[in-house]
Design an enzyme around this catalytic site. Structure first.
Site, PDB file in Angstrom:
ATOM      1  N   LYS A 157      13.583 -65.288  14.043  1.00 27.10           N
ATOM      2  CA  LYS A 157      13.728 -64.722  12.842  1.00 27.10           C
ATOM      3  C   LYS A 157      15.015 -64.349  12.122  1.00 27.10           C
ATOM      4  O   LYS A 157      15.443 -64.966  10.990  1.00 27.10           O
ATOM      5  CB  LYS A 157      12.997 -63.121  12.849  1.00 27.10           C
ATOM      6  CG  LYS A 157      11.642 -63.211  12.703  1.00 27.10           C
ATOM      7  CD  LYS A 157      10.969 -61.854  12.299  1.00 27.10           C
ATOM      8  CE  LYS A 157      11.546 -60.775  13.215  1.00 27.10           C
ATOM      9  NZ  LYS A 157      10.834 -60.862  14.774  1.00 27.10           N
ATOM     10  N   GLU A 183      16.919 -50.226  12.855  1.00 28.47           N
ATOM     11  CA  GLU A 183      17.434 -51.315  13.470  1.00 28.47           C
ATOM     12  C   GLU A 183      18.100 -50.951  14.800  1.00 28.47           C
ATOM     13  O   GLU A 183      18.550 -49.874  14.882  1.00 28.47           O
ATOM     14  CB  GLU A 183      18.344 -51.904  12.783  1.00 28.47           C
ATOM     15  CG  GLU A 183      18.818 -53.267  13.106  1.00 28.47           C
ATOM     16  CD  GLU A 183      17.704 -54.655  12.635  1.00 28.47           C
ATOM     17  OE1 GLU A 183      18.219 -55.662  12.553  1.00 28.47           O
ATOM     18  OE2 GLU A 183      16.697 -53.928  12.362  1.00 28.47           O
ATOM     19  N   ARG A 184      17.728 -51.348  16.003  1.00 29.65           N
ATOM     20  CA  ARG A 184      18.458 -51.124  17.461  1.00 29.65           C
ATOM     21  C   ARG A 184      20.054 -51.464  17.149  1.00 29.65           C
ATOM     22  O   ARG A 184      20.324 -52.505  16.421  1.00 29.65           O
ATOM     23  CB  ARG A 184      18.039 -51.928  18.481  1.00 29.65           C
ATOM     24  CG  ARG A 184      16.269 -51.489  18.688  1.00 29.65           C
ATOM     25  CD  ARG A 184      15.799 -52.494  19.749  1.00 29.65           C
ATOM     26  NE  ARG A 184      14.503 -52.248  19.920  1.00 29.65           N
ATOM     27  CZ  ARG A 184      13.304 -52.899  19.414  1.00 29.65           C
ATOM     28  NH1 ARG A 184      13.737 -53.555  18.601  1.00 29.65           N
ATOM     29  NH2 ARG A 184      12.144 -52.575  19.572  1.00 29.65           N
TER      30      ARG A 184
END
Length: 460
Positions: A157, A183-184
């Protein structure tokens, strides 16, 4: 001046939910309130409880806040700076830089904006070419449309997203905006490094609402990114490519906010306002006479259940779906786009043209027959098939390999120079393969090439 300031008092704090009492006048919905030491705690008004009390969601941690603390109504919505100074920078939901490169020059703009009226939107359906064969031929994107990117971890992705950003900067001379919702920090840092190594950061703005931030901040980061995108479209008259990763986490943050506000959940525990909240975000993505915001959104599907409310509501807004397949990735067929599962509303004769439509239909038919024959081939071998079926299988295998492509953003890993392929070249290659022009050419010669002209038939 001090008399003008609308001051209030905190009456209760429950996690991220703060109730405040204002004796003078009630702050408007979405107004930003500030409280705590140095006014560091930011609260967004969510509901009016009565004539003097508001309930808001804190966008920052509420540690140390207690009853009786003074609250100041700023009288404004949450704002982010917009301007050319944002290019190449990384910001959070407040528009503050988080890349340690100093302050950002820009004009503050409220993140809550109305969608462009239908009368001002462009009514022409145009194709947004990406230079990636598999997408442009079988799931063409709409300029000013919304495409979903479906895929699990490790199927490419991020690579596909960075390649699209690279091609947008080169071909469309546009601006790319990457919005990380929930988001991490590991993912965000990897994407930031990928952008630098691919050389596309200078024409990109990155907006992050990290996973460890309160739900209120994660819920508003998409609006902040859209406000920046709208500036480049409306003021700078540029085409904007907006990447959102991940739209499910936007829904998730909204669900948390809804739960904190004490709203009754709807089906499967989602917020009752899910459809409205998603539409408020999605409807701002469109093309006008000034420019277009084309959005590609990574979509996580909970438990692979496409009937889940978060997935089904998102589907309604999309004009194309790009599905990434782990099986293709394991076979080394990159980009790992599932050629049969991916689709686009744009693939109609009156939009893409009769030739493109016919070729795409023929490709799907060939690949579907090959898919159906795979079990027979595995058990009995290809020699047991009829001559016609054998020819179809060879055609399908050549098409699968032709849809692979070396990327600019992976040159340092593959050693292959990146290729951007025009739609005309991609269609020409597919047509010639379907006409059995390359039946005598080893299928490996069609692997990881750009246009079909790179196949040296004379050198065989």
């Amino acid at each position: 001046m001090s008399e003008q300031v609308n001051r209030g008092t905190v009456v209760s704090v429950r996690g991220s939910v703060v109730d405040a009492w204002f004796p003078q006048r009630l702050p408007d919905i979405f107004n930003v309130l500030r409280t705590g030491d140095d006014n560091r705690i930011v609260i967004e008004v969510n509901t009016h409880l009565n004539a003097n009390t508001v309930r808001g969601i804190a966008l920052t941690p509420t540690q140390g806040l207690g009853r009786g603390a003074e609250v100041v109504d700023t009288g404004r919505f949450l704002e982010v700076p917009v301007g050319k100074g944002l290019l190449g920078r990384v910001i959070n939901v407040f528009g503050s830089p988080i890349d340690l490169k100093g302050e950002i020059e820009g004009t503050p703009k409220p993140i809550h904006q109305k969608p462009v009226p239908l009368t001002e939107q462009s009514t022409v359906s145009e194709i947004f070419t990406t230079g990636i064969k598999a997408i442009d031929v079988l799931a063409p994107l709409e300029r000013g449309g919304k495409a979903g990117l479906f895929g699990g971890a490790g199927v490419g992705k991020t690579v596909l997203i960075t390649e699209m950003i690279n091609n947008t900067v080169k071909k469309h001379h546009g601006v790319s905006i990457f919005c990380g919702i929930g988001e991490r920090c590991r993912e965000g840092e990897e994407i930031y490094r990928d952008m630098i190594s691919a050389g596309v950061l200078d024409n990109t703005v990155m907006v992050f609402g990290q996973m460890n931030e309160p739900p209120g901040a994660r819920f508003r980061v998409g609006h902040a990114a859209l406000t920046v995108a709208e500036y480049f479209r409306d003021e700078m008259h540029q085409d904007v490519l907006l990447m959102m990763d991940n739209i499910f986490r936007f829904v998730q943050a909204g669900s948390e906010v809804s739960g904190l506000m004490g709203q009754l959940p709807s089906r499967l525990g989602y917020q009752p306002t899910l459809g409205t909240e998603l539409a408020e975000l999605e409807e701002r993505i469109c093309n006008t006479k000034a420019g277009a915001i084309t959005s590609i959104q990574a979509v996580y599907v909970p438990a692979d259940d496409f009937t889940d409310p978060s997935a089904s509501h998102t589907f309604g807004h999309l004009s194309a779906s790009i599905v990434l397949s782990r099986k293709r990735a394991s076979e080394g067929l990159y980009p790992a786009v599932d050629l049969l599962q991916s689709w686009s509303k744009m693939l109609m004769p009156h939009i893409v043209g009769e030739r493109h439509y016919t070729i795409a239909r023929e490709i799907r038919k060939t690949l579907t027959i090959y898919e159906d024959l795979k079990d027979i081939i595995a058990m009995l071998g290809i020699a047991e098939l009829s001559r016609e079926d054998q020819r179809t299988v060879y055609r399908a295998r050549r098409l699968e390999r032709f849809f692979t492509q070396p990327f600019f953003t992976t040159e340092q890993f593959t050693g292959l120079p990146g290729k951007m392929v025009s739609l005309e070249d991609a269609l020409d290659g597919c047509e010639r393969i379907l006409n059995d022009e390359f039946a005598d050419v080893p299928e490996s010669m069609l692997y990881m090439i750009g246009s079909i002209d790179e196949v040296d038939k004379d050198g065989l």
